[in-house]
Scaffold this active site. Sequence first.
Site, short mmCIF file in Angstrom:
data_model
loop_
_atom_site.label_atom_id
_atom_site.label_comp_id
_atom_site.label_asym_id
_atom_site.label_seq_id
_atom_site.Cartn_x
_atom_site.Cartn_y
_atom_site.Cartn_z
N ALA A 1 2.67 4.31 -2.27
CA ALA A 1 2.99 2.91 -2.47
C ALA A 1 2.97 2.24 -1.11
CB ALA A 1 4.36 2.77 -3.13
N GLY A 2 1.83 2.26 -0.44
CA GLY A 2 1.64 1.54 0.81
C GLY A 2 1.98 0.11 0.47
N THR A 3 2.90 -0.46 1.14
CA THR A 3 3.68 -1.52 0.50
C THR A 3 4.20 -2.53 1.48
OG1 THR A 3 4.45 0.00 -1.19
CG2 THR A 3 5.93 -1.79 -0.67
N SER A 4 4.56 -3.70 0.93
CA SER A 4 5.44 -4.60 1.66
C SER A 4 6.60 -4.90 0.74
CB SER A 4 4.72 -5.90 2.00
OG SER A 4 3.52 -5.62 2.67
N GLY B 1 3.48 -2.65 5.23
CA GLY B 1 3.21 -4.04 5.58
C GLY B 1 4.30 -4.68 6.40
#
Lengths: 254, 203
Positions: free
Chosen positions: B23-26, B155
């Site tokens: 879940a590469g995420t902001s 992010g």
Amino acid sequence: MASAGAGYDLSPTTFSPDGRIFQVSYAQKSVSTSGTSLGILCSDGVVLACEKLKNSKMLLPSSGRRLHSVGAGYACAVTGFASDGRQIVNRAREEVSSYKDTYGILPPPSVLADRLGHYVHYFTLHGALRPFGATATVASYDSDMKECKLHQIDPSGTCHSYYACAAGKGRQGAKTELEKLDLTTLTVEQAIKEAARIVLTTRDEKDKDMELEIATLAEGDKYQFKMCGKEVVSEALKWAGEQLEEDMEEDDDE
Amino acid sequence: ADKFANYAMEDQFHNLKPGEVDAGTSIMAVEFDGGVILGADSRTSTGTYVANRVSDKLTAVHDRVYCCRSGSAADTQAVSDYVRHFLAGHAMELGRLPKVSTAAHLFRNMCYQNKNNLMAGIIVAGWDEVDGGSVHCIPLGGSCVRQPFAIGGSGSTFIYGLCDANYRPGMTREECLEFVRVCLSHAMARDGSSGGVIRTVTI
């Protein structure tokens, strides 16, 4: 009285025909042979008092404690078998500690009392175990809701929340006296003296020597457990003695 | 030794196990007087492929407590499922709404005790009657800190300055919502692993 059980009282796993569990009743009976204990919920805290009957003049005054701290904002008074009571206190300490580790907060009063009730109750339904011969009176402070609570857990595992409660030898007389108090305005300082007075009132002349133990969770101490020092207790006893003499004189005048 | 050979091969996946979804995420959460606002992007990536462009990273663990999930999707889902289960039992025994700090404590215990096997960055936020709205940040190692606002995910690295410049204590609910939208938009614009829509939860 001798044949009260008549075969249905041999084990806590047997009901009697009239729906009682005799072993639990007997356990409750054994609690009422112990010295009186009181709990009073005041306007600014809780007071627990125990009449510690001394069996021997050789006993060190501070030994045989009946009032125990169970965590920073908790106090527990034990009535009945001291050894059984010790077990309940230890369990309470473990509950407080493990609850804090798991949830990051101290257990609220009702949760701790409920868990002790579960624990005590467990011993009333296993064949190889006997019920506790002890009642635990637990005073606690809920720091989230900002209020004090008083609970009592008896050998059957029943747990109730009280304004004031008593257990042991003089509980009938103590309960009558406690009902006369105005708890909405009573402060911890006054309650200490009243507790001493009630204990003296309910004692028998032929009772053994006694030592009075008093502990408080008071607003002034930030609701931390505190055992009252010797001076406070002896002052309370002196005041109580004077009150009793006045009452007796009033009686004489009539 | 063979186990670690796999990890070396999959280095580009940053400690994810082979085939695991990231879940590469902001994500972020902000506290205001009377509640909290949580926000997250909606991109779930496996390497460069976007596995799900509308994922929901804001997960409820109780009536008034939510968490933002970043890191391994599997790990964070598993941990939040456990916490939801424990928190439900706890609230039942308590007889009232659980504290947000209790939920955060449960998350923290689990993340810390299993730190070697998890990749989970979680922000816990919600409302309770004792502390009001509160935000608790639990990054990778399993530490837990209560903050007025918290940002997380890949992010977030691009918007530390933006957030610090735009945050003011005592913002209203509408101002907080605007703050979340602006910051997440900028993070999603620059971070390849963040994108899609912005989801928000107001408690």
